[in-house]
Motif scaffolding. Structure first.
Motif, PDB file in Angstrom:
ATOM      1  N   VAL A 210       0.812  -1.080  -0.029  1.00  0.00           N
ATOM      2  CA  VAL A 210       0.058   0.204  -0.063  1.00  0.00           C
ATOM      3  C   VAL A 210       0.860   1.300   0.088  1.00  0.00           C
ATOM      4  O   VAL A 210       0.705   2.202  -0.766  1.00  0.00           O
ATOM      5  N   GLY A 211       1.861   1.414   0.780  1.00  0.00           N
ATOM      6  CA  GLY A 211       2.566   2.490   0.914  1.00  0.00           C
ATOM      7  C   GLY A 211       3.317   2.856  -0.395  1.00  0.00           C
ATOM      8  O   GLY A 211       3.544   3.986  -0.746  1.00  0.00           O
ATOM      9  N   MET A 212       4.113   1.871  -0.909  1.00  0.00           N
ATOM     10  CA  MET A 212       4.838   1.959  -2.046  1.00  0.00           C
ATOM     11  C   MET A 212       4.022   2.268  -3.091  1.00  0.00           C
ATOM     12  O   MET A 212       4.328   3.448  -4.060  1.00  0.00           O
ATOM     13  N   ASN A 213       2.831   1.560  -3.388  1.00  0.00           N
ATOM     14  CA  ASN A 213       2.093   1.994  -4.423  1.00  0.00           C
ATOM     15  C   ASN A 213       1.431   3.207  -4.428  1.00  0.00           C
ATOM     16  O   ASN A 213       1.083   4.027  -5.428  1.00  0.00           O
ATOM     17  N   VAL A 214       0.798   3.576  -3.211  1.00  0.00           N
ATOM     18  CA  VAL A 214       0.054   4.780  -3.013  1.00  0.00           C
ATOM     19  C   VAL A 214       0.773   5.978  -3.241  1.00  0.00           C
ATOM     20  O   VAL A 214       0.632   7.014  -3.954  1.00  0.00           O
ATOM     21  N   THR A 215       2.116   5.925  -2.824  1.00  0.00           N
ATOM     22  CA  THR A 215       3.044   7.083  -2.555  1.00  0.00           C
ATOM     23  C   THR A 215       3.272   7.253  -4.352  1.00  0.00           C
ATOM     24  O   THR A 215       3.262   8.335  -4.515  1.00  0.00           O
ATOM     25  N   ARG A 216       3.855   6.169  -4.782  1.00  0.00           N
ATOM     26  CA  ARG A 216       4.054   6.366  -6.156  1.00  0.00           C
ATOM     27  C   ARG A 216       3.102   6.907  -7.166  1.00  0.00           C
ATOM     28  O   ARG A 216       3.273   7.546  -7.901  1.00  0.00           O
ATOM     29  N   LEU A 217       1.759   6.359  -7.099  1.00  0.00           N
ATOM     30  CA  LEU A 217       0.805   6.628  -7.584  1.00  0.00           C
ATOM     31  C   LEU A 217       0.504   8.407  -7.403  1.00  0.00           C
ATOM     32  O   LEU A 217       0.442   9.219  -8.660  1.00  0.00           O
ATOM     33  N   PHE A 218       0.360   8.647  -6.049  1.00  0.00           N
ATOM     34  CA  PHE A 218       0.360  10.390  -6.122  1.00  0.00           C
ATOM     35  C   PHE A 218       1.247  11.003  -6.482  1.00  0.00           C
ATOM     36  O   PHE A 218       1.125  12.042  -7.204  1.00  0.00           O
ATOM     37  N   LEU A 219       2.501  10.680  -6.213  1.00  0.00           N
ATOM     38  CA  LEU A 219       3.526  11.581  -6.733  1.00  0.00           C
ATOM     39  C   LEU A 219       4.134  11.457  -8.154  1.00  0.00           C
ATOM     40  O   LEU A 219       4.999  12.151  -8.459  1.00  0.00           O
ATOM     41  N   SER A 220       3.665  10.489  -8.822  1.00  0.00           N
ATOM     42  CA  SER A 220       4.011  10.151 -10.331  1.00  0.00           C
ATOM     43  C   SER A 220       2.793  10.908 -11.113  1.00  0.00           C
ATOM     44  O   SER A 220       3.270  10.805 -12.474  1.00  0.00           O
ATOM     45  N   SER A 221       1.780  11.154 -10.625  1.00  0.00           N
ATOM     46  CA  SER A 221       0.786  11.625 -11.622  1.00  0.00           C
ATOM     47  C   SER A 221       0.438  13.003 -11.377  1.00  0.00           C
ATOM     48  O   SER A 221       0.450  13.628 -10.461  1.00  0.00           O
ATOM     49  N   THR A 222       0.024  13.543 -12.492  1.00  0.00           N
ATOM     50  CA  THR A 222      -0.468  15.095 -12.546  1.00  0.00           C
ATOM     51  C   THR A 222      -1.498  15.436 -11.529  1.00  0.00           C
ATOM     52  O   THR A 222      -1.192  16.229 -10.936  1.00  0.00           O
ATOM     53  N   ALA A 223      -2.419  14.447 -11.690  1.00  0.00           N
ATOM     54  CA  ALA A 223      -3.611  14.575 -10.799  1.00  0.00           C
ATOM     55  C   ALA A 223      -3.098  14.390  -9.308  1.00  0.00           C
ATOM     56  O   ALA A 223      -3.418  15.293  -8.282  1.00  0.00           O
ATOM     57  N   GLY A 224      -2.350  13.435  -8.951  1.00  0.00           N
ATOM     58  CA  GLY A 224      -1.964  13.400  -7.699  1.00  0.00           C
ATOM     59  C   GLY A 224      -1.161  14.805  -7.312  1.00  0.00           C
ATOM     60  O   GLY A 224      -1.070  15.180  -5.999  1.00  0.00           O
ATOM     61  N   ARG A 225      -0.133  15.280  -8.083  1.00  0.00           N
ATOM     62  CA  ARG A 225       0.386  16.511  -7.692  1.00  0.00           C
ATOM     63  C   ARG A 225      -0.371  17.646  -7.497  1.00  0.00           C
ATOM     64  O   ARG A 225      -0.201  18.480  -6.841  1.00  0.00           O
ATOM     65  N   SER A 226      -1.500  17.826  -8.414  1.00  0.00           N
ATOM     66  CA  SER A 226      -2.366  18.908  -8.100  1.00  0.00           C
ATOM     67  C   SER A 226      -3.147  18.741  -6.849  1.00  0.00           C
ATOM     68  O   SER A 226      -3.400  19.763  -6.441  1.00  0.00           O
TER      69      SER A 226
END
Length: 190
Positions: free
Chosen positions: A170-186
């Motif tokens: 959960v930690g690795m995938n959620v962190t990478r999802l949010f920090l690698s996507s434009t939607a996550g950054r915004s």
């Protein structure tokens, strides 16, 4: 002379156990005496490997690579505690050490800490479990009089592994999802 290796989670606990057991000779990373060697883990000596240990491709965070779910789990020795890990490994493989006592904290995390070190060291010697909830001398004595086979705590270890691995996934995938996507950054910028 046959010796029993007792592994605590913290140096302070090892010192309390040593006092009761009569292991008073101070050595580098352990205490010894009266048929016992008492050492400690200093917390998590062995940790789950980062995603790039499975595939160098994961060094770069990309949403397309998700989810990262290892088929076989890899572990590393923490660089900050490698010296103590090496001491434990050497002690486990000493010819005069015939068995071990898991004296890490009573609970799921303590069980995990001991077992990861035990397995990472390649140890196959039998071990027993010390289960105490007080550091008073009388509680320690009583605990050592009532050691249980380590196998009785296999389910506790397996529960700890499940929790650790679920946290990693959960930690690795959620962190990478949010920090690698434009939607996550915004989302984080709002």
């Amino acid at each position: 002379m046959n010796q029993k290796l007792v592994i605590a989670e913290k140096p302070s606990v090892a010192q309390a156990l040593s006092k009761v057991l009569g292991a008073n000779k101070r050595c580098d990373g352990y205490l010894e005496g009266n048929g016992y060697i008492v050492s400690w883990c200093v917390g998590h000596l062995v940790e789950l490997a980062e995603p790039d240990a499975y595939d160098p491709h994961y060094k770069k965070w990309a949403k397309e690579d998700l989810p990262v779910v290892p088929v076989e789990w890899k572990y590393n020795v923490s660089p900050s505690t490698k010296k103590q890990f090496d001491i434990l490994k050497k002690l486990m493989h000493r010819d005069d050490v015939t068995s071990l006592v898991c004296a890490t904290d009573a609970g799921r995390e303590g069980e995990l800490i001991f077992r990861l070190v035990y397995h990472q060291c390649g140890c196959t010697k039998p071990f027993e479990r010390l289960w105490i909830s007080s550091m008073e001398d009388s509680a320690i004595r009583e605990g050592f009089e009532n050691l249980r086979p380590g196998s009785e705590y296999d389910a506790l270890y397996e529960a700890a592994l499940c929790r650790e691995r679920a946290d990693w996934i959960v930690g690795m995938n959620v962190t990478r999802l949010f920090l690698s996507s434009t939607a996550g950054r915004s989302m984080w910028d709002e």
